[in-house]
Design an enzyme around this catalytic site. Structure first.
Site, short mmCIF file in Angstrom:
data_model
loop_
_atom_site.label_atom_id
_atom_site.label_comp_id
_atom_site.label_asym_id
_atom_site.label_seq_id
_atom_site.Cartn_x
_atom_site.Cartn_y
_atom_site.Cartn_z
N LYS A 181 0.82 -1.22 0.00
CA LYS A 181 0.00 0.00 0.00
C LYS A 181 0.85 1.26 0.00
O LYS A 181 2.02 1.24 0.35
CB LYS A 181 -1.00 -0.04 1.15
CG LYS A 181 -2.12 -1.04 0.83
CD LYS A 181 -3.28 -1.00 1.75
CE LYS A 181 -4.34 -1.99 1.21
NZ LYS A 181 -5.40 -2.27 2.16
N ARG A 209 -3.71 -10.02 4.90
CA ARG A 209 -4.06 -10.13 3.47
C ARG A 209 -2.89 -9.60 2.65
O ARG A 209 -2.56 -8.40 2.74
CB ARG A 209 -5.32 -9.29 3.23
CG ARG A 209 -5.83 -9.28 1.80
CD ARG A 209 -7.06 -8.38 1.69
NE ARG A 209 -7.59 -8.35 0.34
CZ ARG A 209 -7.10 -7.59 -0.65
NH1 ARG A 209 -6.09 -6.79 -0.43
NH2 ARG A 209 -7.65 -7.64 -1.85
N1 PMM Z 1 -7.42 -3.82 0.56
C1 PMM Z 1 -7.71 -3.82 -0.75
C2 PMM Z 1 -8.80 -4.59 -1.23
N2 PMM Z 1 -9.55 -5.32 -0.41
N3 PMM Z 1 -10.04 -6.09 1.75
C3 PMM Z 1 -9.77 -6.10 3.07
N4 PMM Z 1 -10.55 -6.83 3.90
N5 PMM Z 1 -8.76 -5.38 3.60
C4 PMM Z 1 -7.94 -4.61 2.83
O1 PMM Z 1 -7.03 -3.96 3.38
C5 PMM Z 1 -8.19 -4.56 1.43
C6 PMM Z 1 -9.27 -5.34 0.91
C7 PMM Z 1 -6.88 -3.00 -1.69
O2 PMM Z 1 -5.74 -3.68 -2.11
P1 PMM Z 1 -5.58 -4.48 -3.51
O3 PMM Z 1 -6.10 -3.57 -4.60
O4 PMM Z 1 -4.11 -4.72 -3.63
O5 PMM Z 1 -6.34 -5.74 -3.46
#
Ligand code: PMM
Length: 282
Positions: free
Chosen positions: A208, A260
């Protein structure tokens, strides 16, 4: 033991891996590789949540994710569906997903909590302050830790009112969602308070922007070309994955249920080191 949720984005525009796995076969192969590398859960998403991303029609989202959910669930993986749309959540659970990961915590779609309740799935309720086009404008906090934990408690109550008991709920402080720069570190420092609310906790720091900002500052501080254009060079993925592995260990020490991440191997190894350090290995 802290579990690893591996990220399978089936999107053209996610901020770190958008476009790489838009093809279903490539996404399935990627998910299976993450599963083999140690991911206990595979999080499949078809709508980018990057700041300013345009919304995706649920029908398009379902075309992207359903073949991938079906194949990964059939291969024996625990699959979560990353969606804010109740219709997509319901279709994904029918295709084999066991967890609905709603970054809006059930706020974006009024049908979401009732749909999850009826589906029997578990649900990730993330801290959220509005869609990606608005979330930074709403990133004002007098006491971030108190407000994030209080708002998450409100989501646990809303879920319970819809018939979802707290043991089916997983809370997430929403790193990068409605939080700018240093506010993300404040949210991470509040993890123990979130854990103390009772439900399991998930946290996502992977690749991030706040990590890229930190590492950019760190390079400049170390004198690596601070005065020239290279000081502003983007931080590469390998450095972000290392920083993510470190935040994963610190989150594990704060008592989270799962992290995650994109790079499952790096986080798996980092968590193994931390377990050995604390006498938990072997
Ligand atoms: N971050 C992203 C997408 N989905 N879901 C949860 N539960 N927590 C998060 O921090 C989160 C998420 C954004 O990241 P990505 O685009 O790399 O998937």
């Amino acid at each position: 033991m802290t579990l690893i949720m591996g990220i399978v984005n089936v999107t053209p525009d996610s901020f770190s891996d958008g476009g790489r796995y838009l093809d279903a076969d490539a996404a399935i192969a990627h998910g299976l590789a993450l599963h083999a590398a140690g991911a206990a859960v595979l999080d499949v998403g078809g709508e980018s949540t990057r700041p300013g991303a345009p919304p995706v029609d649920p029908a398009v989202e379902q075309q992207r994710v359903l073949p991938v959910v079906t194949a990964l669930a059939a291969a024996g993986a625990v699959v979560s569906i990353d969606t804010m749309h109740a219709a997509t959540a319901v279709a994904a659970v029918a295709a084999g997903a066991r967890i609905v990961n709603d970054v809006s915590g059930g706020l974006a779609d009024p049908e979401m909590l009732p749909a999850v309740s009826a589906s029997g799935a578990e649900v990730v309720l993330q801290h959220w302050r509005g869609p990606s086009t608005e979330m930074y404008a709403r990133a004002d906090y007098a006491d971030l830790a108190a407000e994030v934990t209080g708002e998450l408690e409100g989501r646990v109550r809303a879920a319970a009112a819809a018939g979802i008991s707290p043991d089916r709920v997983i809370l997430d402080p929403g790193i990068g969602f409605g939080k700018r720069g240093a506010q993300n570190w404040q949210a991470l420092r509040a993890l123990e308070r979130v854990v103390a609310l009772g439900p399991r906790v998930l946290v996502g720091t992977s690749r991030k922007r706040f990590l890229a900002e930190l590492l950019t500052d760190a390079s400049a501080a170390a004198g690596s070309g601070a005065a020239d254009a290279s000081a502003a060079a983007p931080v590469d993925t390998a450095r972000l994955d290392l920083a993510t592995a470190v935040t994963s260990v610190l989150a594990a020490q704060a008592g989270v249920w799962a992290v995650r991440v994109h790079d499952v191997g790096a986080t798996r190894d980092a968590l193994a080191v931390a377990r050995a350090w604390s006498g938990g290995a072997g």
